[in-house]
Design an enzyme around this catalytic site. Sequence first.
Site, short mmCIF file in Angstrom:
data_model
loop_
_atom_site.label_atom_id
_atom_site.label_comp_id
_atom_site.label_asym_id
_atom_site.label_seq_id
_atom_site.Cartn_x
_atom_site.Cartn_y
_atom_site.Cartn_z
N GLY A 2 -86.38 -92.67 -98.62
CA GLY A 2 -86.27 -94.12 -98.80
C GLY A 2 -86.42 -94.56 -100.24
N ASN B 26 -93.04 -103.50 -94.12
CA ASN B 26 -93.81 -102.33 -93.69
C ASN B 26 -95.28 -102.64 -93.41
OD1 ASN B 26 -93.26 -102.61 -96.60
ND2 ASN B 26 -94.89 -101.09 -96.80
N SER C 203 -84.81 -93.86 -94.21
CA SER C 203 -85.54 -92.61 -94.47
C SER C 203 -85.87 -91.90 -93.17
CB SER C 203 -86.83 -92.94 -95.23
OG SER C 203 -87.54 -91.76 -95.50
N HIS D 72 -88.08 -89.69 -92.10
CA HIS D 72 -89.43 -89.49 -91.55
C HIS D 72 -90.04 -90.75 -90.95
CE1 HIS D 72 -92.22 -91.17 -94.69
NE2 HIS D 72 -91.13 -91.09 -95.42
N THR E 252 -78.23 -79.12 -104.30
CA THR E 252 -77.88 -78.36 -103.12
C THR E 252 -78.34 -79.12 -101.87
OG1 THR E 252 -78.02 -76.32 -104.34
CG2 THR E 252 -78.18 -76.14 -101.95
N CYS F 3 -99.34 -96.60 -99.90
CA CYS F 3 -99.27 -96.56 -101.35
C CYS F 3 -100.39 -97.37 -101.98
CB CYS F 3 -97.94 -97.12 -101.84
SG CYS F 3 -96.59 -96.67 -100.79
C1 PLP Z 1 -91.77 -95.77 -96.41
C2 PLP Z 1 -90.96 -96.84 -97.04
C3 PLP Z 1 -90.19 -96.59 -98.18
C4 PLP Z 1 -90.21 -95.26 -98.88
O1 PLP Z 1 -89.61 -94.24 -98.12
P1 PLP Z 1 -89.88 -92.70 -98.48
O2 PLP Z 1 -88.96 -91.95 -97.61
O3 PLP Z 1 -91.32 -92.45 -98.15
O4 PLP Z 1 -89.59 -92.53 -99.93
C5 PLP Z 1 -89.43 -97.61 -98.69
N1 PLP Z 1 -89.40 -98.83 -98.11
C6 PLP Z 1 -90.12 -99.12 -97.01
C7 PLP Z 1 -90.03 -100.48 -96.40
C8 PLP Z 1 -90.93 -98.13 -96.44
O5 PLP Z 1 -91.64 -98.42 -95.35
#
Ligand code: PLP
Length: 390
Positions: free
Chosen positions: A69, A149, A197, A199, A235, A323
Site C-alpha cells: 500500500g 484506517n 495492499s 495483507h 523481479t 504507525c
Molecule cells: C496499511 C495502510 C497503508 C499501507 O499499506 P502497506 O501495505 O502496509 O504499505 C496505506 N494506507 C492505509 C489506509 C492503510 O491502512
Amino acid sequence: MIYLDNAATTRVLPEVFEAMRPWFCDCYANPSGIYRFASEAKAAVENARRQVARVLGVSEREIYFTGGGSESDNWALKAAAEASRSKGNHIITTRIEHHAILHTCQWLEKQGWDVTYLEVDGAGRVDPAAVRDAIRPDTILISVMTANNEIGTIEPIGEIGEIARSRGILFHTDAVQAFGHIPIPVQEWKVDMLSASGHKFHGPKGAGFLYVRKGIPLPPLIHGGSQERNRRAGTTNVPGIVGMGKAAEICLDHMEEWKKKQEELRDYMIQRIKEEIPCCELNGEKERRLPNNINMSFRFVEGESLLIMLDSRGVAASAGSACTSGSLDPSHVLLAIGCSHERAQSSLRMTLSEETTRDEAEETIRILKESVERLRSMSPLYNKYMEKTN
Ligand SMILES: *Cc1c(COP(=O)(O)O)cnc(C)c1O
C-alpha cells in the site's frame, strides 16, 4: 489470543497459503524467462491480475503490481505530480490520510508543490463541496482515502470523483482499508487511480497494486527491468502476487456475507460497551463505517495503559494506527475530527475479521470492562469526578 487488530494486518487464509506454496520451491522460475517453466509463473501472475481486476470491475491491463500500500500511494502521487508538472502544481488531499499519503505530500511540498489538506467533520467525513471549493486553475490531483484506517469512516468517493472528472483533475483514492471488504465501483465513482495492499485482505505482506485507468500517464517509480510494462522494475514477487490474487477472489466471493456478519458483531459490541462501561464515546460515524471498525474513547483512561492491560489478558488491539503507536503524539485523525488531546489519548481501536466469533466478542467486552474499571480506580481524576456526580 483474541486478535482485534485486523486494520493493521490480517491472517493469511489457509487457501491463500496453499495457492502460494508451489511458487516457492517447485515452480520458482523468474516469469521473465522464455522457457516453459517461466511461462507457468507468468500465467499465474496474469491470473492474479484478473482476480484483482474483477473485484473492481476493471480491465487487468489497468492493474500494476507493487510491494504494498505505501508503495502504491507513493507511486500514485509522485507519478501524477511528475506527469502533470506542466499543467500546475496544486494537490488536494485531507488531514486524515494515512502517513503514506501525508508524508509523500510533505515531501512534494519540499519539491515546490502546493498541497491543500482539507478539514473533515466530526465524523471524519470529507465534504465534497469543500473539495470543489479548494479546486484552483492549477490543481492537478485530488487524493482522498476510500475509508479511514483509524475510525473506519467511509468517504463520499463517488461524489468527489464526479467533481474531479468534471473539472478534468486526476483523482486517486487510497483504498487499502476498503478493498476486498466493501464494494468499490471505480468506474461509477470515476476513480482514476486506486491503491490496495494484499495483507489487509488476507493476502501476504509485501504485495499490493495500483489501479490506473487506461489512458492516464504513469511514469515509473522504480527504474530497472521491464516488469509491469516498463513501469515497475524488479523481479516479480510471484508467490506474493498469486496469494493476493487468491485472497481477492475469496473476498469477492464472500463480500456480502462477511460484511454483514462483521457489521452485526461490530454494532453488538459498540452497544454492549456503551451499556456496560460509563463515560465512553464512539469515535467516527455510526452508519458510514467500515464493517470491522470499532474506535472508542474511555474517559479517565490512558489508551496505552489499556492496551497493555488488554494484552496481558490475551486481547490484541490498537490505540490508533500501528504507525503512530509507540509515539506519544495523539492520533492526527482523532485530532482532525475535533477530539481533545485527552479524548484522543484515551482511545482504543478494535478491528474485527470475519473469523471473529461471538464468544471472543463477549470475552473481550468482559476483559475491557474490568480493565477500564481497574485503571479508573487508580485515577484521582476519576475518583474526584465520581465524588462530584454522586
Ligand atoms: C496499511 C495502510 C497503508 C499501507 O499499506 P502497506 O501495505 O502496509 O504499505 C496505506 N494506507 C492505509 C489506509 C492503510 O491502512
